[in-house]
Motif scaffolding. Structure first.
Motif, PDB file in Angstrom:
ATOM      1  N   ALA A  65       0.836  -1.197   0.000  1.00 35.75           N
ATOM      2  CA  ALA A  65       0.000   0.000   0.000  1.00 35.75           C
ATOM      3  C   ALA A  65       0.866   1.240   0.000  1.00 35.75           C
ATOM      4  O   ALA A  65       1.947   1.244   0.559  1.00 35.75           O
ATOM      5  CB  ALA A  65      -0.901  -0.011   1.234  1.00 35.75           C
ATOM      6  N   LYS A  66       0.343   2.306  -0.645  1.00 36.90           N
ATOM      7  CA  LYS A  66       1.113   3.552  -0.699  1.00 36.90           C
ATOM      8  C   LYS A  66       0.979   4.355   0.600  1.00 36.90           C
ATOM      9  O   LYS A  66       1.795   5.212   0.897  1.00 36.90           O
ATOM     10  CB  LYS A  66       0.634   4.411  -1.877  1.00 36.90           C
ATOM     11  N   GLY A  67      -0.090   4.050   1.326  1.00 39.96           N
ATOM     12  CA  GLY A  67      -0.308   4.790   2.568  1.00 39.96           C
ATOM     13  C   GLY A  67      -0.527   3.853   3.742  1.00 39.96           C
ATOM     14  O   GLY A  67      -0.757   2.644   3.568  1.00 39.96           O
ATOM     15  N   GLN A  76     -11.279   4.768  -0.656  1.00 40.54           N
ATOM     16  CA  GLN A  76     -10.783   3.429  -0.969  1.00 40.54           C
ATOM     17  C   GLN A  76     -11.473   2.323  -0.169  1.00 40.54           C
ATOM     18  O   GLN A  76     -11.093   1.168  -0.273  1.00 40.54           O
ATOM     19  CB  GLN A  76      -9.268   3.358  -0.695  1.00 40.54           C
ATOM     20  N   ASP A  77     -12.434   2.711   0.668  1.00 40.34           N
ATOM     21  CA  ASP A  77     -13.108   1.721   1.511  1.00 40.34           C
ATOM     22  C   ASP A  77     -12.146   0.925   2.385  1.00 40.34           C
ATOM     23  O   ASP A  77     -12.323  -0.287   2.558  1.00 40.34           O
ATOM     24  CB  ASP A  77     -13.926   0.746   0.644  1.00 40.34           C
ATOM     25  N   VAL A  78     -11.168   1.596   2.926  1.00 40.18           N
ATOM     26  CA  VAL A  78     -10.173   0.907   3.747  1.00 40.18           C
ATOM     27  C   VAL A  78     -10.715   0.574   5.132  1.00 40.18           C
ATOM     28  O   VAL A  78     -10.387  -0.437   5.733  1.00 40.18           O
ATOM     29  CB  VAL A  78      -8.898   1.786   3.886  1.00 40.18           C
ATOM     30  N   LEU A  79     -11.601   1.479   5.627  1.00 36.50           N
ATOM     31  CA  LEU A  79     -11.913   1.451   7.061  1.00 36.50           C
ATOM     32  C   LEU A  79     -13.241   0.794   7.395  1.00 36.50           C
ATOM     33  O   LEU A  79     -14.161   0.751   6.581  1.00 36.50           O
ATOM     34  CB  LEU A  79     -11.913   2.890   7.596  1.00 36.50           C
ATOM     35  N   GLY A  80     -13.328   0.301   8.618  1.00 34.64           N
ATOM     36  CA  GLY A  80     -14.580  -0.240   9.137  1.00 34.64           C
ATOM     37  C   GLY A  80     -14.489  -0.292  10.648  1.00 34.64           C
ATOM     38  O   GLY A  80     -13.448   0.028  11.232  1.00 34.64           O
ATOM     39  N   LEU A 121      -5.339  -1.223   0.537  1.00 32.47           N
ATOM     40  CA  LEU A 121      -5.898  -0.280  -0.432  1.00 32.47           C
ATOM     41  C   LEU A 121      -5.564   1.177  -0.118  1.00 32.47           C
ATOM     42  O   LEU A 121      -5.847   2.076  -0.897  1.00 32.47           O
ATOM     43  CB  LEU A 121      -7.423  -0.438  -0.481  1.00 32.47           C
ATOM     44  N   CYS A 122      -4.962   1.420   1.060  1.00 33.87           N
ATOM     45  CA  CYS A 122      -4.749   2.807   1.508  1.00 33.87           C
ATOM     46  C   CYS A 122      -3.748   3.529   0.609  1.00 33.87           C
ATOM     47  O   CYS A 122      -2.662   3.029   0.343  1.00 33.87           O
ATOM     48  CB  CYS A 122      -4.253   2.821   2.954  1.00 33.87           C
ATOM     49  N   THR A 123      -4.165   4.749   0.159  1.00 35.69           N
ATOM     50  CA  THR A 123      -3.263   5.555  -0.667  1.00 35.69           C
ATOM     51  C   THR A 123      -2.596   6.661   0.137  1.00 35.69           C
ATOM     52  O   THR A 123      -1.835   7.457  -0.399  1.00 35.69           O
ATOM     53  CB  THR A 123      -4.046   6.218  -1.819  1.00 35.69           C
ATOM     54  N   ARG A 170       2.438   8.388   4.274  1.00 32.72           N
ATOM     55  CA  ARG A 170       2.415   8.159   2.829  1.00 32.72           C
ATOM     56  C   ARG A 170       3.843   7.963   2.347  1.00 32.72           C
ATOM     57  O   ARG A 170       4.784   8.470   2.944  1.00 32.72           O
ATOM     58  CB  ARG A 170       1.781   9.376   2.143  1.00 32.72           C
ATOM     59  N   GLU A 171       3.960   7.232   1.242  1.00 37.10           N
ATOM     60  CA  GLU A 171       5.284   7.003   0.623  1.00 37.10           C
ATOM     61  C   GLU A 171       5.976   8.320   0.319  1.00 37.10           C
ATOM     62  O   GLU A 171       5.345   9.224  -0.218  1.00 37.10           O
ATOM     63  CB  GLU A 171       5.100   6.257  -0.714  1.00 37.10           C
TER      64      GLU A 171
END
Ligand SMILES: Cc1ncc(C[n+]2csc(CCOP(=O)(O)OP(=O)(O)O)c2C)c(N)n1
Ligand code: SF4
Ligand SMILES: [Mg+2]
Lengths: 247, 71, 351
Positions: free
Chosen positions: B2-4, B25-29, B50-52, B70-71
C-alpha cells in the motif's frame, strides 16, 4: 513512509468531550493546524464561549480564556488592544454570538478590532439541549420551537456573515461548511486567510462555519453532514462576503 | 504494497463513522471485536492494502483518532 | 508639594494613571462620565488604551480581558451601569483578575435620578452578582482620596488578585478641591498567570468553570480563604472622638465629612458624640465599631439611602448597643440637619 497527517501541536493531547460526529472537533483542529502552519501558537490567545465548546481551553495548546456567554469579542478586544502583536481568536457558537452576544460581535466588527472570530453555526443551542437559536431554520423543530420555527412567531434566521460584512470595520468575512472533505479544506483556508488578515492589521475577521450537531438534530453523524448540505447551505450560502485588500 | 498507512489512537474513537464513509478506498470499518475505553467499537483498517495515504479520514475525523503516513 | 485644583472624577482618573493604569473601558453615564472623558484625552498620550464600549456589559468584559494580560485596567460607571456590570464582576472575582471598578453612584432604583446616593451599598458589599464572592470596596470622602484610593486600589487588587471597587457619591466626583499630586508608581508585581501568549512556558488559562462538585467547592473555599486574609488585614476606618462617645454616628463617603461637622457641634452643645467612618465598606470595619461602642449608649447610621450599612453596624454590635438610622434620598443632608437628629436622639436617651 512519512507522516502526512497528525495531531497539530497547537492542540493538547486531551480527548475532547464532544458527541460523536460533532463538528466542533474538526473545527478545533483546523484552527490549530493554521496556528501550526503560521507558527503562531506561542503568540496566540484564544477566547472560548459558553456553549458546547466551553471547555475549548483544555484543547487548544495556547493561552486561553473562557468568556461569559456572548462576551468573547469584548474580552478579545481588550487583550488585542493591550497586546497588539499577539494573535487573538474567539471561538463562538450561534447562540453565543448571534443571540446573547450580538452587541459584542457587531461592535467588535464595527470597530474593526483586529481579532479573528471562529463562528460555529449549528442552528441551535447544542449545550443546553437543542433550543432554538437566532440561526434556527424556518420550519426547523427544536425543543423551544416544537412545531417548527415560524416566521410569524419567531422571526427569520439571522445571516451573520452578511450582516457583519456590511460593517466597514470588517476586513474578512467568509462562510464555509465542514460537511465534506473539500469544504473542510476550504474552511481551513478561510481560517488561515482570516488570521493573515489579522496579521496584516486590516481589521476584523470572521469565518462562519456551518456545522453539525447530530445529537440535537436527531441524526446520525453522516446524516448530519447531509443535513448541512440539504438544509443549511441553501439558506446560508457559502463564500467570501468581504475581503478588504491591503492599501 | 500500500502507498499509505493509517495509525489509530483507538481510545479516542467515538465510532461516528465519518472516516469510513468518506474514505475513497473503503479501507476502514468498525472493529466489532473491540470495545474501547469510551465504550465504542473503534475504527480499524479492514483493507490496509488499499490505503493511498490521502488522509481524508484524518481530515473528517472530529476526534484526532487517525495518523496517516504516505510514501 | 504641588497642589492642584481638581474635580474628584479627574483626581480619581489621574490617580489611576499614576498607579500605572493603561487600559480604560467604559460607557458614558452621569455622574461618572468625566472619568471616561479624562481617560479618552490622556490614554493615547501615554501609550494606554481607551475604548468606549457598546455597553457596560462589554466594558466590564473588556476589563476581564485587559486584566488577564496583567495590565492595570479599570472601568468607571454609575449605579444603573453597575447593575449591568454585575455578570462580569462575578466572573472577574472568580477568575481572580485584579482591576479597578468605579461606581460614582446615583439614586435608584430603576433609572432613579442623578442625585448622589449611597444606595448601592448592598450591591457593592455583598458581591452584587451571582455566586459567593466579594470585592474590596473603598469609599473616599474627598478629591485627595479619590486620587489616593485609586492608587491604593490597584495595589490591593494586584496583591490579592481581586477586583477592587471605589464607591463614591456623585458629589465626590463633581466637587473641586485642592489636592497634592502623587508620584507615579514604578514598582509592579509579577503576574506569571497572565495570558500573554505562551512563549517559553506552558499555556495559561483564565477560566471560571468548575464542573466537578469537589472542584467547585474547593474553589469557593480557596476564594474564601483569601477573603479571610483580607478581612484580617485590610479593614479600615477613621474614628473621631469615639473614646468617650455615648452616641456614635457612623457614616461613609461624603456623608462622613458632613457628620463630622455635626459631631463637633453636638460636642459644643454637651452631647458626647463621636464618628466612625468606614473607609473599607468591604471588609467592613466591625472591630472599629466594637471599639467605639465601649461607652456608647446609642449608634446612629447616617446614609444617603433607605438604610443599608446599618445592617453591618448591627451585625458588628450583635445587639449590644441599639442602632438608629437617619437617611435621605435625593438629598445630601447638611450638618445642621444631622445635628438636629443627634440632639433629638440625645435628649430622648437622656445623654
Ligand atoms: C448568561 C447565560 N445565559 C444562558 C446560559 C445557558 N447556556 C449555556 S450554553 C447556551 C447556548 C449555547 O449555544 P451555542 O452558542 O449555539 O453553542 P453550541 O452549544 O451550539 O455549540 C446557553 C443558552 C448561560 N450559560 N449563561
Ligand atoms: S450537543 Fe451538538 S454541538 Fe454539542 S457536542 Fe454534541 S453534537 Fe456537538
Ligand atoms: Mg449552536
Amino acid at each position: 513512509m512519512k507522516k502526512v497527517f497528525q495531531k497539530p501541536e497547537s492542540l493538547t493531547d486531551a480527548k475532547n468531550h464532544y458527541c460523536p460526529g460533532c463538528s466542533h472537533g474538526i473545527i478545533h483542529r483546523l484552527v490549530a493546524e493554521c496556528m501550526d502552519e503560521m507558527n503562531i501558537r506561542e503568540k496566540t490567545i484564544g477566547v472560548c464561549p459558553v456553549g458546547c465548546s466551553v471547555l475549548a481551553y483544555d484543547y487548544f495548546n495556547c493561552d486561553m480564556l473562557e468568556a461569559a456567554h456572548g462576551r468573547a469579542p469584548a474580552i478579545a478586544t481588550a487583550i488585542k488592544r493591550l497586546l497588539p502583536d499577539r494573535f487573538l481568536f474567539t471561538y463562538q457558537g450561534d447562540g453565543d454570538l448571534a443571540s446573547i452576544g450580538m452587541a459584542e460581535i457587531v461592535h467588535a466588527s464595527a470597530r474593526g478590532e483586529k481579532i479573528t472570530v471562529i463562528f460555529v453555526n449549528n442552528t441551535l443551542y447544542g449545550m443546553t439541549g437543542g433550543q432554538m437559536a437566532p440561526t434556527t431554520l424556518l420550519g426547523q423543530v427544536t425543543t423551544t420551537s416544537p412545531y417548527g420555527r415560524k416566521a410569524e412567531n419567531e422571526g427569520y434566521p439571522m445571516k451573520m456573515a452578511e450582516l457583519l460584512s456590511s460593517n466597514e470595520g470588517s476586513a474578512y468575512i467568509c462562510r464555509t461548511a465542514v460537511n465534506n472533505p473539500a469544504n473542510i479544506n476550504r474552511t481551513k483556508r478561510a481560517i488561515k486567510k482570516a488570521l493573515q488578515v489579522q496579521e496584516k492589521g486590516l481589521g476584523f475577521s470572521m469565518v462562519e462555519v456551518l456545522s453539525a450537531c447530530p445529537t440535537n438534530w436527531g441524526l446520525s453523524p453522516l446524516d448530519g453532514m447531509k443535513w448541512i448540505e440539504d438544509n443549511m447551505i441553501p439558506y446560508y450560502p457559502l463564500g467570501e462576503f468581504k475581503v478588504k485588500e491591503e492599501q | 504494497m500500500a502507498k499509505g498507512r493509517v495509525k489509530f489512537f483507538t481510545d479516542r474513537c467515538k465510532a461516528c463513522g465519518l472516516c469510513i464513509e468518506f474514505c475513497p478506498q473503503d479501507v476502514l470499518g468498525f472493529d466489532e471485536h473491540t470495545i474501547n475505553t469510551l465504550g465504542y467499537h473503534p475504527i480499524k483498517d479492514l483493507k490496509p492494502e488499499l490505503c493511498t495515504g490521502c488522509a481524508i479520514c484524518g481530515v473528517v475525523c472530529p476526534d484526532l483518532v487517525i495518523e496517516v503516513e504516505r510514501e | 508639594m504641588e497642589r492642584v485644583l481638581m474635580k474628584g472624577n479627574e483626581a480619581l482618573a489621574e490617580g489611576a494613571i499614576l498607579a500605572g493604569c493603561r487600559g480604560f473601558f467604559g460607557y458614558p453615564i452621569t455622574p461618572s462620565s468625566e472619568i471616561a472623558e479624562y481617560m479618552a484625552r490622556k490614554m493615547p498620550k501615554i501609550g494606554g488604551v481607551f475604548v468606549q464600549a457598546e455597553s457596560e456589559l462589554a466594558a466590564i468584559n473588556m476589563v476581564y480581558g485587559g486584566a488577564s494580560t496583567g495590565a492595570r485596567v479599570m472601568t468607571a460607571s454609575s449605579s444603573p451601569g453597575l447593575s449591568l456590570k454585575q455578570e462580569g464582576i462575578s466572573f472577574i472575582a472568580e477568575a481572580e483578575l485584579p482591576c479597578l471598578i468605579v461606581n460614582i453612584s446615583r439614586g435608584g432604583p430603576g433609572l432613579g435620578g442623578i442625585q448622589p446616593a449611597q444606595s448601592d451599598y448592598f450591591q457593592a458589599t455583598r458581591g452584587g452578582g451571582h455566586g459567593d464572592y466579594h470585592t474590596i470596596v473603598l469609599a473616599p470622602s474627598g478629591s485627595q482620596e479619590m486620587m489616593d484610593f485609586a492608587m491604593e486600589a490597584f495595589e490591593l487588587a494586584d496583591k490579592y488578585r481581586i477586583p477592587v471597587m471605589i464607591m463614591a457619591e456623585g458629589t465626590l466626583g463633581n466637587i473641586m478641591e485642592p489636592i497634592i499630586m502623587r508620584e507615579p508608581v514604578s514598582k509592579f508585581i509579577e503576574k506569571p498567570w497572565a495570558t500573554t501568549g505562551c512563549k517559553d512556558r506552558k499555556p495559561n488559562i483564565v477560566n471560571t468553570l468548575h464542573l466537578g462538585n469537589e472542584e467547585l467547592e474547593n474553589r469557593n473555599h480557596q476564594l474564601f480563604n483569601k477573603y479571610q486574609i483580607i478581612n484580617e488585614n485590610e479593614k479600615r476606618a477613621d474614628t473621631f472622638l469615639v473614646e468617650d462617645a455615648e452616641l456614635v454616628v457612623v457614616a461613609f463617603g461624603i456623608m462622613s465629612r458632613i457628620v463630622k461637622k455635626a459631631v463637633v457641634e453636638a460636642r459644643k452643645q454637651g452631647v458626647k458624640a463621636g464618628l466612625v467612618r468606614p473607609v473599607t465598606l468591604w471588609p467592613f470595619p466591625d472591630e472599629h465599631i466594637r471599639t467605639a461602642a465601649k461607652n456608647a449608649r446609642l449608634f446612629l447610621s447616617v446614609e444617603i439611602s433607605m438604610g443599608q450599612m446599618i445592617q453591618d453596624i448591627q451585625l458588628a454590635l450583635a445587639g449590644s448597643v441599639p442602632v438608629e438610622f437617619y437617611g435621605r434620598i435625593g438629598f445630601t443632608p447638611n450638618p445642621e440637619e444631622i445635628l438636629q437628629e443627634i440632639l433629638r436622639l440625645a435628649e430622648r436617651e437622656g445623654l
